[in-house]
Write a protein that holds these residues in place. Structure first.
Motif, PDB file in Angstrom:
ATOM      1  N   CYS A  90      41.184  49.089  53.948  1.00  0.00           N
ATOM      2  CA  CYS A  90      42.577  49.028  54.403  1.00  0.00           C
ATOM      3  C   CYS A  90      43.139  47.608  54.212  1.00  0.00           C
ATOM      4  N   ASP A 133      42.612  44.269  60.682  1.00  0.00           N
ATOM      5  CA  ASP A 133      41.569  44.839  59.797  1.00  0.00           C
ATOM      6  C   ASP A 133      40.448  43.822  59.575  1.00  0.00           C
ATOM      7  N   CYS A 140      46.956  50.353  63.077  1.00  0.00           N
ATOM      8  CA  CYS A 140      46.866  51.164  61.849  1.00  0.00           C
ATOM      9  C   CYS A 140      47.606  52.488  61.972  1.00  0.00           C
ATOM     10  N   HIS A 166      45.371  54.866  53.697  1.00  0.00           N
ATOM     11  CA  HIS A 166      44.295  53.934  54.094  1.00  0.00           C
ATOM     12  C   HIS A 166      44.419  53.508  55.553  1.00  0.00           C
ATOM     13  N   CYS A 167      45.647  53.423  56.049  1.00  0.00           N
ATOM     14  CA  CYS A 167      45.848  53.048  57.454  1.00  0.00           C
ATOM     15  C   CYS A 167      45.440  54.200  58.390  1.00  0.00           C
ATOM     16  N   CYS A 217      41.763  54.486  58.473  1.00  0.00           N
ATOM     17  CA  CYS A 217      41.195  53.347  59.186  1.00  0.00           C
ATOM     18  C   CYS A 217      41.331  53.547  60.696  1.00  0.00           C
TER      19      CYS A 217
END
Lengths: 109, 109, 109, 109
Positions: A23, A43, A82, A89-90, A93
């Motif tokens: 991420c 992250d 996120c 990707h967030c 994550c």
């Protein structure tokens, strides 16, 4: 703490480390990077403490529980950031962060 | 490699780690964060390998020289990126990166 | 927490990391390594969390205080073990550990 | 380098990190710790560079290949030391080290 719970917490930390690193790298390539500042920052912190916790648990550190307690907090904060963003990707994550937060809280208990 | 050169390389790595971490955190707070993407990414890589190299040297790792060789490359790349930006944290970071690259190249030689 | 206290805590962590790494490598070369087991184990844990804390502080992590709180505990334990041994590397390490424990406790307060 | 090879190398590094950490902790508890000195030292170096390589690959570092090249060397050395000892933790660690060395060499190629 059974051996299975211990191993499972290590695995959640490693999964979360990977999701956060992925991420992080993806956020730095997004067009609207200014919106992703806090996601990038968290992250990075989350991947680093997850890696640290996984090492501590797998070498049977006396401080593993205390490290997991902080790791749970960082994961929670990173997951909350996120999940605000729609990028896949967030979202992935965030899921990994919440699963890891739970495993670390159980470990620290 | 004399003891003095060894200790001096550890110190340059630590100075560079601190400058990169400071620049990384400051870049994430800049208004024009999109311009700072590459600086953020390289600051993070550089701080991490500098910390790793400092640990390797101070525990007298057999692989310290090889780690310093990569560290020199990362420092060079990070310094070149940082010096493009006028922020004081970037300029200071570039200086620390070039000094550390030199110390690591000497160490790896 | 003033900027001076912050910087001074980073420096104590780095000094302690170096002393622990040096003591760790030296203990592994001692004749009576069996007596040094606990010293080896704690040197390693202490060097690693000191490096982690120094990184966290220098990138202005939101979790720096909590990491310093654990770091203080590890330093205290490592210092108590080191001071039992007469080797100069152990005695020096104990001093660095106690100084770092104090700086981290102040930071965490 | 396909995505599958990349992911597989990350997984070998993580498996090796865990095996080395487990072997490191177990060696420090063995009766004949003096015989295990070199195993302890290399387990620690190997676990640390495997963790570093896994982080570098999962954040898509430009230096991942070079780090994997050193990681392969450390894994090879650690595997060669571990396989000399009959303890189950050493034998398992040797296997994980050789598998990781191979994955890292392929990655670095």
């Amino acid at each position: 703490m059974s051996h299975e719970q211990f191993q499972s917490c290590i695995e959640e930390c490693i999964r979360c480390m990977q999701a956060c690193n992925h991420c992080y790298a993806a956020c730095l390539k997004e067009d609207h990077v200014a919106m992703m500042k806090e996601c990038i920052r968290l992250d990075r912190e989350c991947a680093d403490i997850c890696a640290f916790a996984a090492q501590a648990m797998s070498m049977n550190s006396s401080y593993a529980k205390e490290i997991c307690r902080i790791c749970a907090e960082v994961c929670e904060a990173c997951g909350n950031e996120c999940k605000k963003h729609e990028h896949e990707h967030c979202q992935r994550c965030a899921e990994a962060c919440f699963a890891c937060a739970k495993a670390c809280r159980d470990m620290a208990a």
